[in-house]
Design a protein around this motif. Structure first.
Motif, PDB file in Angstrom:
ATOM      1  N   UNK A 198       2.349 -14.295  -0.338  1.00  0.00           N
ATOM      2  CA  UNK A 198       2.307 -14.257   1.125  1.00  0.00           C
ATOM      3  C   UNK A 198       2.387 -12.838   1.644  1.00  0.00           C
ATOM      4  N   UNK A 243       3.813  -6.228   4.204  1.00  0.00           N
ATOM      5  CA  UNK A 243       3.292  -6.005   2.857  1.00  0.00           C
ATOM      6  C   UNK A 243       2.951  -7.335   2.209  1.00  0.00           C
ATOM      7  N   UNK A 295       3.205  -9.748  -0.771  1.00  0.00           N
ATOM      8  CA  UNK A 295       4.251  -9.880  -1.772  1.00  0.00           C
ATOM      9  C   UNK A 295       4.213 -11.292  -2.331  1.00  0.00           C
ATOM     10  N   UNK A 296       5.112 -11.595  -3.198  1.00  0.00           N
ATOM     11  CA  UNK A 296       5.188 -12.966  -3.691  1.00  0.00           C
ATOM     12  C   UNK A 296       6.593 -13.301  -4.127  1.00  0.00           C
TER      13      UNK A 296
END
Lengths: 207, 746
Positions: B395, B402, B404-405
């Motif tokens: 997401x 940023x 990211x996950x």
């Protein structure tokens, strides 16, 4: 910390929990609703790399290093605008100082940040007699970069000093000892006790 | 009929009318020009003595029609409420003396204005008769409830409590709907801190023990006919047996179905059983019954869970729902609490773009979730990748800006509510017409009907946007476009159980109101209590079907000979049929082409060179007319050349009025109706829209008469436009000054 572990830590609640246990008022961080009013209210906001709102989000996102090595919370001047305006009533100023203090305790604070240097000078100055010795505080500020620059700084502000003395707002005699609280040893006891409690707390929860 | 009428005009001298106007002259006008049978004046007509004066004339002199020239028809309605006579009002106070400055220069033209309003009241009265019920009415004190979810159950319980009978028809094998499948519910009472019991079991028990409530399970409604007070419905079971019952009113609580998450493969749905919808998580929680929730793939206890908000919602991608379902944020908070309450060490993260927590519990429940340690992250999820153990939620963090996950054992998708509203008849008709015009074959998409109405205008409730049934969302949310049939619950708009309960209660109240009104032959909202109903002269009808097509409430069917068949109890008395009728055979006893037409004709028309233009204002009685009244009361004056006639709805404006007005010398015509788009404010839903379509064609009439199109203006006026409405009239006066006077003055 390896990158792999960093990935696992992301958006996990470990750092948030660490902050809750170790940082003064840290249990409030989870209550932020990310409205951004603090960021918009901070008069020094443009000097901050991460405004409070972002700091809180970084804590929740598990960005431990980024938060604790940041100089953002050292920029706080305790104007309390954010506290006054926070709709969720977070004690933001206190959290900022709490985070700064925690970083210093861990020894990972930004070393060249002047605020943390000044805070230390201020604290040591005050702890001698329980009162701030303004003359000495001012002088230690002027002389922080060595003797010659200290003389230059002092001469630059000589006029101001003379006027303060004329108006009896500053006494040159303060240079020799200066005034203090009535019961200096009592104050020392209080400070010692507080430090003892803090040490015990750290002992209990770890750093 | 006309010779049986005895018309009396009353002119009030109170509220400054006596000082500002020459009442003796007005009396002469009523007598000689209005040609009424009796004229009286009174110093204070709405006082006990004044009202008694009128009542005595009705009782002793046989007065049948009363023309009261005093204040606006919106004022003193209780005082001037006489039974069995036709009452008309000449608006001398708000419409004349308050609309004009009290100066010597203004006096002459103000008097002219008043004289015209007296003429108008007298002539309107001549063409009115006292309305009486049609005799169609009947009283059936039972209500059909379609759908046995929380909305339908609540409606049934409330109807039974009020002493009426309720029949629930439920398609499934049990009552309770979606809520019966839920483990817990969002709290609806303070302190809004923890999930609470759904209450479904208690509701079902209350229904089963109530002798006034009948429940048909595994059943659907296969035919609905009739009107309020005399609905007849076929209730068919799965096995095919059918019973027919009569009902006074209908509540449609057909609810919603979950958005089909299979349309969200990018969010991992269908790729791993560990990506579930909120509804599926409720089942997992129910299985866990308060213990640790286990994930579907390997039965391991969940240690981390991510909630993906707005999954397939609030998105313009094809196949996604464009709207917010308004409940999923609270549901995710509740479900995150399932985990936190069983073990506070489970990481729960809600990824949202905007957290929306409407209703009373909203903010407190959100805060309670935060206190319990639910983490809220502002971000947009673009992908969920199934892993061998944990799954990656990728997401964009919108605060930290940023990509990211994060890893989670279980991913919950907050998919939305899709209304069970049956086929969209109006859209289908439009599509069909478009296909025919394009010369293509029209392929009908089959959607199961809910009510199977045998109405001329289709089998189901009209829809507004996104498949939700049409209701007057801004002012009268419980009203629908089929009188006596009330939609309630998520079929009307997305909602949670607390709102659905409220909606069910509201619909129950409306249904009772409707069946009682129907029993007395009275109109339902907004002309509540009106006894008049449309009558038509069959011999003049050309069977053009415009009335049957345009009626916003589907009140008009067709008989075997293809003539319109009016169902009075379904009629809301807006007069849209009257405005539509090209041969003008439709009328009400107290509102007809003549009652307005005669007012238009009997305004005194000064000579073209008199520099006294006449502006006809046809104002909607619901919004524009009160706005003008209030404007006058606030001292916002408007032109002395305006003659304002209230209409029931702009939809009732027959274009013959416009043609006649232009032919008889009016220099400008201003039509004031309500807002007409999707956020319409028209009390009769379609009236102002239909009017604007009709008025767009008025240009032809104008060009035939060789008149400038600027002479006719249609405006959307809200009740709050107390400054704008007078300005619109004054603007028309300026327009007339520019284009010149109408040459057709006779």
């Amino acid at each position: 910390m390896s990158t792999n572990t960093a990935m696992v830590e992301k958006y996990r609640n470990n750092f948030l929990k660490e902050v809750e246990t170790n940082v003064e008022e840290g249990e409030w961080v989870k209550m932020c609703m990310q409205c951004g009013v603090c960021a918009g209210s901070c008069p020094l906001g443009n000097a901050w790399e991460h405004p409070p709102q972002e700091i809180f989000m970084m804590i929740r996102a598990g960005k431990r290093e980024d938060v604790l090595t940041s100089d953002s919370m050292w920029m706080c001047t305790s104007c309390y605008s954010c506290i006054v305006r926070c709709p969720r009533e977070l004690p933001i100023t206190h959290i900022m100082h709490g985070l700064a203090h925690y970083a210093k305790r861990l020894g990972i604070q930004p070393k060249n940040n002047p605020t943390q240097w000044f805070s230390e000078v201020f604290w040591n100055n005050m702890m001698r007699k329980g009162r701030v010795n303004e003359l000495r505080l001012g002088l230690s500020l002027y002389f922080r970069n060595g003797f010659l620059s200290g003389i230059r700084e002092s001469l630059k502000n000589a006029g101001l000093g003379r006027n303060l003395m004329k108006a009896k707002r500053m006494s040159p005699m303060e240079f020799f000892g200066g005034h203090g609280v009535k019961d200096a040893s009592g104050l020392q006891k209080i400070i010692n006790k507080a430090q003892e409690l803090e040490a015990a707390r750290i002992e209990r929860h770890g750093k | 009929m006309a010779d049986e009428k005895k018309i009396a005009a009353y002119i009030c001298k109170g509220c400054g009318l006596g000082e500002r106007l020459d009442v003796d002259q007005l009396k002469i006008i009523a007598e000689r020009e209005g040609r009424v049978d009796m004229v009286r004046e009174h110093d204070f007509l709405c006082s006990k003595a004044g009202v008694q004066l009128i009542q005595d004339d009705i009782d002793n002199e046989g007065v049948t029609n009363v023309a009261i020239c005093a204040c606006s028809r919106r004022a003193k309605t209780e005082a001037f409420n006489f039974e069995n006579v036709a009452v008309t009002r000449g608006n001398l106070r708000e419409g004349v003396i308050w609309a004009r400055p009290d100066t010597d220069e203004a006096r002459e033209l103000t008097q002219e204005m008043a004289a015209d309003y007296v003429r108008m009241a007298c002539f309107e009265s001549k063409f009115c008769s006292a309305p009486s019920p049609s005799g169609e009415q009947s009283r059936v004190d039972s209500v059909l409830i379609v759908g046995g979810g929380v909305t339908g159950m609540m409606a049934a319980i409330e109807i039974a409590k009020a002493g009426y009978k309720a029949t629930i028809v439920e398609k499934a094998g049990a009552l309770g709907g979606h809520l019966a499948d839920a483990w817990k519910d969002i709290p609806s009472r303070s302190p809004y801190a923890d999930p609470v019991d759904t209450g479904v079991v208690g509701m079902i028990a209350a229904i089963e023990t109530d002798i006034r409530i009948t429940v048909h399970l595994n059943s659907t409604v296969t035919r609905t006919s009739g009107a309020p007070g005399r609905f007849s419905a076929d209730i068919s079971t799965e096995s095919g047996s059918t019973t027919t019952e009569n009902f006074g009113a209908v509540v449609q609580a057909s609810g919603y179905k979950d958005y089909d998450a299979r349309q969200l493969p990018e969010l991992g749905y269908g790729k791993t059983p560990d990506v579930v919808t909120q509804a599926e998580l409720e089942k997992l929680a129910k299985e866990a019954a308060g213990g640790p929730i286990k994930r579907p793939s390997d039965g391991r206890e969940v240690t981390s869970v991510a909630f993906v908000q707005c999954a397939g919602q609030r998105s313009d991608k094809p196949g996604h729902l464009p709207y917010c379902s308004g409940t999923c944020c609270l549901v995710s908070i509740k479900q995150a609490m399932y985990f936190k309450d069983s073990d506070s060490n489970i990481d729960t993260t809600v990824i949202h773009t905007d957290l929306r927590t409407p209703g009373a519990p909203g903010e407190d429940f959100y805060r309670s979730g935060q206190k319990k340690g639910v983490v809220f992250t502002k971000g947009t999820v673009h992908e969920v990748v199934a892993g061998s153990d944990a799954h990656s939620v990728r997401f964009k963090d919108l605060i930290l800006n940023e990509d990211t996950e994060m890893q989670a054992d279980l991913v919950v998708l907050a998919t939305g509510q899709v209304p069970n509203s049956g086929p969209d008849m109006e859209q289908m008709a439009e599509d069909k017409m478009a296909a025919e015009e394009a010369g293509e074959e029209y392929v009908e998409v089959s959607v199961e009907s809910i009510l199977n109405l045998d109405y001329r205008q289709g089998t189901d409730m009209p829809q507004l946007v996104n498949g939700f049934t049409d209701s007057h969302f801004i002012c009268f949310p419980y009203e629908t476009r089929r009188t006596g049939i009330y939609t309630a619950g998520p079929v009307r708009r997305p909602m949670d159980s607390a709102q659905a309960r409220e909606d069910g209660t509201g619909a129950a109240m409306k249904a009772i109101h409707a069946l009682e009104d129907a029993a007395q032959g009275r109109a339902a909202h907004p002309r509540s209590g009106d006894l008049s109903f449309p009558q038509f002269r069959k011999e003049g009808c050309t069977q053009c079907k415009r009335c049957t097509v345009e009626c916003p409430f589907g009140a008009i069917d067709e008989d075997e000979q293809r003539y319109p068949q009016f169902n009075e109890a379904r009629c809301r008395r807006c007069g849209t049929c009257m405005g539509a009728c090209p041969v003008r055979v439709i009328s009400f006893e107290n509102y007809s082409v003549d009652t307005v037409g005669q007012q238009i004709k009997n305004v005194e028309m000064p000579d073209e060179f008199d520099e006294k233009p006449r502006i006809l204002v046809l104002a909607c009685e619901n919004d524009a007319y009160p706005a003008l009244d209030m404007a006058a009361r606030n001292g916002n004056h408007y032109s002395e050349f305006a003659r304002v006639i209230p209409v029931r709805c702009l939809g009732s404006v027959n274009t013959i009025w416009i043609t006649d007005a232009l032919n008889s010398g009016y220099d400008g015509i201003v039509l004031m109706g309500c807002r007409k788009d999707d956020d319409y404010q028209c009390h009769f839903v379609r009236g102002s829209r239909l009017a604007s379509i009709r008025m767009s064609k008025v240009d032809d009439t104008l060009s035939q008469l060789n008149l400038e199109p600027e002479r006719v203006a249609t405006h959307e006026v809200a009740i709050t436009d107390v400054e704008r409405a007078p300005q619109l009239i004054n603007d028309m006066v300026e327009t007339v000054a520019k284009v010149g006077m109408n040459p057709f003055k006779f």
